[in-house]
Design an enzyme around this catalytic site. Structure first.
Site, PDB file in Angstrom:
ATOM      1  N   ALA A 134       0.837  -1.204   0.000  1.00  0.00           N
ATOM      2  CA  ALA A 134       0.000   0.000   0.000  1.00  0.00           C
ATOM      3  C   ALA A 134       0.867   1.248   0.000  1.00  0.00           C
ATOM      4  O   ALA A 134       1.998   1.240   0.497  1.00  0.00           O
ATOM      5  CB  ALA A 134      -0.933   0.001   1.215  1.00  0.00           C
ATOM      6  N   ASP A 135       0.305   2.309  -0.556  1.00  0.00           N
ATOM      7  CA  ASP A 135       0.985   3.607  -0.544  1.00  0.00           C
ATOM      8  C   ASP A 135      -0.076   4.701  -0.522  1.00  0.00           C
ATOM      9  O   ASP A 135      -1.099   4.590  -1.202  1.00  0.00           O
ATOM     10  CB  ASP A 135       1.882   3.776  -1.765  1.00  0.00           C
ATOM     11  CG  ASP A 135       2.803   4.977  -1.628  1.00  0.00           C
ATOM     12  OD1 ASP A 135       3.838   4.841  -0.967  1.00  0.00           O
ATOM     13  OD2 ASP A 135       2.463   6.058  -2.160  1.00  0.00           O
TER      14      ASP A 135
END
Length: 295
Positions: free
Chosen positions: A91-92
């Site tokens: 995730a970012d």
């Protein structure tokens, strides 16, 4: 989620806590890969970075699974079993305002600069998520957007918050779940997405990915058995029909029966959490048959 493993390719304590809230206690193996996005839009940037992180850890797990099992605390009988039951999650998150992407601040002055850009207006928070199923490298990647509106802030309020430690490890230099909540006027979209992970959507995508893994082979075998039985029944009745001079009528009746069997198998797939595309691939249902299903 019993007997399933999620590997979180991020060291974010907030993402881990969000997963734990919905019953997933991930194994944390942060990706150390340098971020190298080539995309231009915030949505594509976070999708790209989440894919890079998840792919990095998935590759490491495949290559060093036997060596790292004890170190990572993953209790699986063997690497094949682990691969079948494991998802890697990358995730970012970024904040976007005036078409500018705001990552984590470099220092307190940088944090104050970012907060000045956000005060008294709306901005977007984008989180990209990638899920990789180790057993067959099937990938799901998506990005979630939430609009956040911030009350006007005085320079004193901006500096007071920016000088604290809270904004230093957060995209956009603020934490909606912390002291900055005092300045949040409202949001449009998923709150957990602003914290760092849209766990509702993550869970739904996780179910589809693991559901297809768990049910694909049993349903495929069930469907094949139904089709084989229908074909045998068809041949038997056609043989009888030829003798009785009613072959055409009986053939039509069998064709209708096979359609019903296919529809039943398709509904079975959908009820078990598969995506429509997976259900179509497994059952071989035609567009003509799909059009007969009520909305």
């Amino acid at each position: 989620m019993k007997e399933r493993t999620v590997i979180l390719a991020s060291g974010s304590p907030r993402r881990r806590e969000l997963l734990q809230q919905i019953g997933i206690d991930p194994v944390v193996i942060p990706s150390q890969l340098a971020e190298c996005p080539s995309a231009d839009t915030p949505e594509e940037v976070v999708r790209q970075l989440s894919l890079q992180k998840a792919s990095d850890i998935a590759e490491q797990v495949r290559e060093y699974l036997e060596k790292k099992q004890k170190e990572w605390g993953i209790r699986m009988e063997d690497s094949a079993a682990m691969g079948e039951k494991t998802i890697v999650l990358g995730a970012d998150t970024v904040v976007s305002v005036d078409d500018r992407i705001l990552g984590k601040p470099e220092n307190h002055d940088d944090a104050a600069r970012m907060i000045r850009l956000l005060a008294g207006r709306g901005h977007s928070v984008y989180t990209g998520v990638t899920l990789i199923r180790l057993s067959d490298s099937r990938i799901v990647t998506f990005a979630e957007e939430t609009r956040v509106y911030v009350y006007p802030m005085s320079e004193e309020e901006i500096l007071q918050y920016a000088d604290s430690e809270e904004p230093m490890d957060k995209a956009g230099a603020y934490g909606i779940q912390g002291r900055f909540a005092a300045y949040i006027e409202g949001i449009e979209g998923d709150y957990s997405n602003v914290v760092g992970l849209p766990v509702g959507r993550v869970y739904q995508e996780w179910k589809r990915l693991m559901g297809s893994c768990e049910y694909e082979e049993p349903v495929r075998k069930e469907t094949e058995a139904m089709c084989k039985a229908a074909e045998e029944w068809k041949e038997e009745l056609l043989t009888q029909g030829r003798a009785e001079g009613r072959a055409e009528a009986r053939a039509k009746a069998i064709a209708e029966g096979m359609k019903k069997a296919t529809l039943l198998a398709y509904r079975n797939c959908m009820n078990r959490g598969m995506s429509q595309q997976e259900a179509i691939e497994i059952t071989g249902i035609t567009e003509e048959l799909l059009s007969t299903i009520p909305e």
